[in-house]
Each structure stands twice: as C-alpha cells, then as structure tokens.
Design an enzyme around this catalytic site. Structure first.
Site, PDB file in Angstrom:
ATOM      1  N   ASP A  30      -5.343   5.841 -23.828  1.00 17.08           N
ATOM      2  CA  ASP A  30      -6.138   5.457 -22.682  1.00 17.08           C
ATOM      3  C   ASP A  30      -7.003   4.234 -22.959  1.00 17.08           C
ATOM      4  O   ASP A  30      -8.069   4.342 -23.580  1.00 17.08           O
ATOM      5  CB  ASP A  30      -7.019   6.665 -22.290  1.00 17.08           C
ATOM      6  CG  ASP A  30      -7.914   6.357 -21.126  1.00 17.08           C
ATOM      7  OD1 ASP A  30      -8.780   7.195 -20.822  1.00 17.08           O
ATOM      8  OD2 ASP A  30      -7.749   5.289 -20.514  1.00 17.08           O
ATOM      9  N   ASP A 215      -6.061  -0.646 -17.657  1.00 15.00           N
ATOM     10  CA  ASP A 215      -6.404   0.754 -17.900  1.00 15.00           C
ATOM     11  C   ASP A 215      -5.170   1.659 -17.891  1.00 15.00           C
ATOM     12  O   ASP A 215      -4.717   2.120 -16.832  1.00 15.00           O
ATOM     13  CB  ASP A 215      -7.394   1.213 -16.826  1.00 15.00           C
ATOM     14  CG  ASP A 215      -7.856   2.633 -17.074  1.00 15.00           C
ATOM     15  OD1 ASP A 215      -8.666   3.123 -16.272  1.00 15.00           O
ATOM     16  OD2 ASP A 215      -7.400   3.254 -18.051  1.00 15.00           O
TER      17      ASP A 215
HETATM   18  C1  LIG Z   1      -9.213   8.039 -12.430  1.00 14.39           C
HETATM   19  C2  LIG Z   1      -9.451   7.749 -13.860  1.00 14.39           C
HETATM   20  N1  LIG Z   1     -10.115   6.457 -14.020  1.00 14.39           N
HETATM   21  C3  LIG Z   1     -11.464   6.373 -13.996  1.00 14.39           C
HETATM   22  O1  LIG Z   1     -12.185   7.315 -13.769  1.00 14.39           O
HETATM   23  C4  LIG Z   1     -12.071   5.081 -14.297  1.00 14.39           C
HETATM   24  C5  LIG Z   1     -13.077   4.435 -13.532  1.00 14.39           C
HETATM   25  C6  LIG Z   1     -13.578   4.913 -12.259  1.00 14.39           C
HETATM   26  C7  LIG Z   1     -14.945   5.027 -12.085  1.00 14.39           C
HETATM   27  C8  LIG Z   1     -15.430   5.443 -10.847  1.00 14.39           C
HETATM   28  C9  LIG Z   1     -14.534   5.743  -9.798  1.00 14.39           C
HETATM   29  C10 LIG Z   1     -13.144   5.635  -9.998  1.00 14.39           C
HETATM   30  C11 LIG Z   1     -12.658   5.223 -11.242  1.00 14.39           C
HETATM   31  C12 LIG Z   1     -13.542   3.265 -14.088  1.00 14.39           C
HETATM   32  S1  LIG Z   1     -12.687   2.988 -15.557  1.00 14.39           S
HETATM   33  C13 LIG Z   1     -11.720   4.374 -15.419  1.00 14.39           C
HETATM   34  N2  LIG Z   1     -10.750   4.650 -16.318  1.00 14.39           N
HETATM   35  C14 LIG Z   1     -10.785   5.766 -17.060  1.00 14.39           C
HETATM   36  O2  LIG Z   1     -11.640   6.575 -17.038  1.00 14.39           O
HETATM   37  C15 LIG Z   1      -9.578   5.936 -17.924  1.00 14.39           C
HETATM   38  N3  LIG Z   1      -9.515   7.288 -18.393  1.00 14.39           N
HETATM   39  C16 LIG Z   1      -8.976   8.257 -17.413  1.00 14.39           C
HETATM   40  C17 LIG Z   1      -8.778   9.572 -18.133  1.00 14.39           C
HETATM   41  C18 LIG Z   1      -8.316  10.611 -17.194  1.00 14.39           C
HETATM   42  C19 LIG Z   1      -9.016  11.128 -16.140  1.00 14.39           C
HETATM   43  N4  LIG Z   1      -8.284  12.127 -15.541  1.00 14.39           N
HETATM   44  C20 LIG Z   1      -7.086  12.221 -16.193  1.00 14.39           C
HETATM   45  C21 LIG Z   1      -5.992  13.076 -15.961  1.00 14.39           C
HETATM   46  C22 LIG Z   1      -4.888  12.946 -16.812  1.00 14.39           C
HETATM   47  C23 LIG Z   1      -4.880  12.023 -17.839  1.00 14.39           C
HETATM   48  C24 LIG Z   1      -5.977  11.170 -18.072  1.00 14.39           C
HETATM   49  C25 LIG Z   1      -7.074  11.292 -17.245  1.00 14.39           C
END
Ligand SMILES: CCNC(=O)c1c(-c2ccccc2)csc1NC(=O)CNCCc1c[nH]c2ccccc12
Length: 325
Positions: A30, A215
């Site tokens: 990730d 990402d």
């Molecule tokens: C939807 C997931 N992405 C995020 O929340 C995110 C945000 C983000 C912040 C606020 C609102 C929406 C997105 C910024 S950077 C960012 N990127 C991450 O956080 C990357 N990590 C996601 C890990 C992750 C979250 N739920 C999962 C379910 C399966 C596998 C991986 C995951």
C-alpha cells in the site's frame, strides 16, 4: 539485491506473500500508507476467521517494543490498532533484519470480511507511520540502503497477478518512455502535481485540487469533485447515488476515455472508457471507477489508473514514474 513479490490479485487489491519471523502472510502492498500491520493471534478467533494470523510467541527472532502502540483509520472508515515489535521481514529476496511489525489487537469489520489479506505493508513515507511514541521505518526504507537501486516498481494487472519488485527497474516490463515527476513527500505520500485532465481526448485544466498521490492501496481513482462531475456529464444516464456511494450509470452506457496529468510535464495518463467500470451494483447499473475525492485537496490515483501502467517509485531522488506496458 533484487527481489520480486508476485501479488495475487483479488477484486481491488494486490496481495504479496511476506515472511515475518518465518511465518508467511499475504499482505496488501500500500503506497498510500506507512504501517506494516498484521492479523495476529491476539485477535478474537471470530476476527481471525480464515485469515493467517501472526503469532509472535512462535518467532525465535521476535523482539517486543514495550509500551509502543499504533492506531490507523483510513478514509473508507476502516481501521486497525494494536501493539508493536520487531522481527525479520522478507519480501521476495530482500530482508529487513529488524523491521517494526504492528500486531493488530483490533481490526474493523471490513478487514475481517476481506479474507484475502492478512494485513498491510505500507510503502508510503514513515512520517505518516502511526506508531507511538516514535514512528518507525517502512519495509522499503529499511531495505533501501541494501538495494542496488533505491527503487521499487509496481506492475499491477487487472485479473492476472501483478508484481512488485524492489531494487531494480525491469525495463522489459514497459514500452516507450518512463514519464517521471518529482514527488513532494511532506504529507507522507508519493505526491505530485496534477492540474489537468482529459475526457474523450480533450484536455482541460483542473479548477480545484492541484496535486495527486499514487496509491496502490486505494481501488478507485478519486479526482477533484468538479472533475468527476465534468466526466459523468458525458456519461448518458449517470447520476450521483447516495446509496451506492458515488456515480453510477447504466452498464450499457458509452463511457469516454479519461486521463489525468502526471506531474506538470504535461503527460496525461489515460484509462480507456471500457476499463472505467468498477463494479455492477445490480439491475443493470454500474458503479464507476472514477469518483470524487469528497472535496479534499489531494486526488488519489488508485488501482483503476495504476493497473494501466508500469510504475516506478524512486526513494533515492523522490520521484514517481509511469510508462505504458
Ligand atoms: C479508501 C482507502 N484510501 C484512503 O482512505 C485514503 C485517503 C482518503 C482520505 C479521506 C477520504 C477518502 C480517502 C487519502 S490517502 C488514502 N489511501 C490509503 O489510505 C491507502 N490505504 C488504504 C488501505 C485500505 C483501506 N481499506 C482497505 C480494504 C482493503 C485493502 C486495503 C484497504
């Protein structure tokens, strides 16, 4: 050294086998976060389910980090928390001999039900690592000094396995030139300028968010809300559905190609309209892979975009590059 880990694709994530203290777990690599956390035997058996759970008591190289803790919350509302230790972590062929490993003692329901991944391996910058009292290095930062080249690459495929490689750029994996942009890591992400987009081959300037992050942990392509609105204005029958949580449209709709600028160089990375549908949500309705970022200043370029390209993450000069494949 050079290593490669072949992630197993599943729905929207790419899992790679990782050895921790001799125990193998499938972790989601990730680039959008910086915590290496794993399902553990400290979780309830109902939370563990079919997941592989790391058991520190069975590792002869485990070292506790007394009093340390971690807690992470992702934008989709999922999250996890727990305790910390150090162990030998091996990916492909690169070994971090004393890597901070975050033991989950609590995980949210979406991770419990996501039976394919046994945790996450963060490849963002350690300034957003959540370990208290002191943030710890990511796996990439730990192995960086030992790598032939200070890089890792991500070659994500749609339904075939993708590949992460550490320490080298396999030039046979891409065609044409690598479009490289400087990265600003001050927010802890692989972040770069992105101020233009294209719909059906016509390029427009962004009115809102002016940066984006690469990402691999996010499935979708979350662009500035105005950009998403402009895109779906060109998809017949599309609408913003609160129940679906984003833009949906008839699966029979004609979807135009969509592109986003990578860096201020002008290179527009394009997704064919035929690859933009993310999921069918029933009754002939489809959920788009392009969605708004909810008003945040940062756009999130996830797997919907990254799987179209070969990506190079350079921790030496802090740059991000993509090439056609
Ligand atoms: C939807 C997931 N992405 C995020 O929340 C995110 C945000 C983000 C912040 C606020 C609102 C929406 C997105 C910024 S950077 C960012 N990127 C991450 O956080 C990357 N990590 C996601 C890990 C992750 C979250 N739920 C999962 C379910 C399966 C596998 C991986 C995951």
């Amino acid at each position: 050294g050079e290593v490669s880990a072949t992630p197993e694709p599943n729905e929207s994530e790419y899992l790679s086998p990782v050895s921790i203290g001799g125990q193998t777990l499938n972790l989601d690599f990730d680039t959008g976060s910086a915590d290496l956390w794993v399902f553990s035997t400290s979780l309830s058996s109902s939370s563990i389910g079919q997941h592989a759970a790391f058991d520190p008591s069975k590792s002869s190289t485990w070292e506790d980090y007394p009093g340390a803790s971690w807690q992470i919350m992702y934008g989709d509302g999922s999250g996890a928390s727990g305790t910390v230790g150090f162990d030998v972590v091996e990916v492909g062929g690169a070994t971090a001999s004393r890597q901070a490993v975050e033991i989950a003692t609590k995980v949210s329901s979406s991770f419990v039900s996501d039976v394919n991944n046994d945790g996450l391996l963060g490849l963002g910058f350690s300034k957003i690592n959540t370990i208290e009292p002191q943030p710890q290095k990511t796996f990439f930062e730990s192995v960086l000094p030992k790598l032939d080249q200070p890089v890792f690459t991500a070659d994500l495929e749609d339904d075939a396995a993708g590949t992460y490689e550490f320490g080298r750029v396999d030039t046979t994996k891409y065609t044409g030139m690598l479009h490289v942009t400087p990265v600003d890591s001050s927010n802890g992400f692989w972040e770069f300028a992105s101020t233009a987009y294209s719909i059906g081959g016509t390029t427009y300037q962004n009115s809102g968010a002016s940066t984006a992050i690469a990402d691999t942990g996010t499935s979708l392509l979350l662009v500035d809300d105005n950009v998403a609105q402009a895109f779906y204005a060109q998809v017949q029958g599309s609408q913003l559905s609160r129940t679906a949580g984003g833009y949906v449209y008839p699966c029979s709709a004609q979807v135009p190609d969509f592109g986003v600028q990578i860096g201020s160089s002008g290179f527009i990375a394009t997704i064919p309209g035929s690859d933009i549908t993310f999921a069918e949500v029933g009754q002939g309705t489809c959920f788009g892979g392009v969605q708004g970022n909810g008003g945040g200043g940062i756009q999130i370029f996830g797997d919907v975009l990254l799987k179209q390209y070969f990506a190079v993450f350079n921790g030496g000069n802090e740059s991000f590059g993509i090439a056609a494949k």
